[in-house]
Enzyme design. Sequence first.
Site, PDB file in Angstrom:
ATOM      1  N   PRO A  89      57.844 118.544 -54.160  1.00 47.80           N
ATOM      2  CA  PRO A  89      56.904 119.611 -54.492  1.00 47.80           C
ATOM      3  C   PRO A  89      57.518 121.000 -54.310  1.00 47.80           C
ATOM      4  CG  PRO A  89      55.928 118.081 -52.897  1.00 47.80           C
ATOM      5  CD  PRO A  89      57.365 117.709 -53.042  1.00 47.80           C
ATOM      6  N   GLU A 116      55.233 112.575 -45.526  1.00 55.10           N
ATOM      7  CA  GLU A 116      55.120 114.025 -45.636  1.00 55.10           C
ATOM      8  C   GLU A 116      56.393 114.665 -46.201  1.00 55.10           C
ATOM      9  OE1 GLU A 116      52.165 115.091 -45.240  1.00 55.10           O
ATOM     10  OE2 GLU A 116      52.664 117.194 -45.649  1.00 55.10           O
ATOM     11  N   ARG A 154      65.173 109.182 -73.373  1.00 55.09           N
ATOM     12  CA  ARG A 154      64.913 109.272 -74.807  1.00 55.09           C
ATOM     13  C   ARG A 154      65.871 110.217 -75.528  1.00 55.09           C
ATOM     14  NH1 ARG A 154      62.222 113.600 -76.263  1.00 55.09           N
ATOM     15  NH2 ARG A 154      61.154 112.748 -78.075  1.00 55.09           N
ATOM     16  N   ASP A 169      61.207 117.955 -81.428  1.00 61.46           N
ATOM     17  CA  ASP A 169      60.310 117.918 -80.281  1.00 61.46           C
ATOM     18  C   ASP A 169      59.613 119.243 -80.067  1.00 61.46           C
ATOM     19  OD1 ASP A 169      60.661 115.393 -79.445  1.00 61.46           O
ATOM     20  OD2 ASP A 169      62.206 115.854 -77.974  1.00 61.46           O
TER      21      ASP A 169
END
Length: 253
Positions: A89, A116, A154, A169
């Site tokens: 994060p 955590e 991909r 894309d």
Amino acid sequence: MRIDVISLFPDFVDAASGFGVVGRARQRGLLQVACWNPRDFTGDPHRTVDDRPYGGGPGMVMLIDPLRAALAAVRSADPAPAHVVHLSPQGERLTQATVRRLASLPRLVLLCGRYEAIDERLLAAEVDDELSVGDYVLSGGELPACIVIDAVGRLLDGALGDPDSARQDSFGDGLLDSGHWTRPERHALGEVPAVLLGGDHAAIARWRRREALGRTWLRRPDLLARARLDRADRALLADYIAAWRAAGGPGSG
Ligand code: 9D3
């Protein structure tokens, strides 16, 4: 390309990357994915991988040694230098530019945290990049690792049947895609835009570009601010905005 994943749920990541375009890339040998469980690199009967945080606080912290031993095994499984990414994060937000950079590497190691956090010393010693997949809270790095494998896999040469797909894309040129329609031409839910039925390929390309610019203006002004528009683009966008205002603005699609 080879991707090694270090995770307490190796089966999850292995299974999730077994479908569709990426699953086929693995079958064809364009992509190797190997998953490793740090629990297999513990020495105690309980196979402990975590402990309480110094300084107190909620949650547990992943121990240095099982992760370090797993990483050593991963590195020695292949002589090519491994670029180690911690899904976190606290990482930089993953973008298509980062995906392209990762796809150009011979080897990638994805380190997934649970609990955590991971002991900071392991991260400082072993990790090259920290990446987040967005500003929301997940329960671990496995889904983010699957996202990286999918986005990178991909792009590998031969993974997509039509190499144009990768170039066309969304985000490839920093704009959203125009809409898409298929049969039937007339349906209770509406008709296909007439320009797409006409066979005038220049007109179709212009119309799609106008739609891409207009939808990006409406939905993702942050992307539009960074896109490089030439004079023709600016004219198409002005035209889209004028038509949108004439149709009633917000709520008119
Ligand atoms: C609520 C717990 N947070 C306390 C401030 C810290 C926290 C620790 C571990 C939050 C999430 C996680 C697990 N998430 C990931 O490992 C993760 C993640 C994410 O949660 N969101 C976006 N990208 C990523 S990449 C890895």
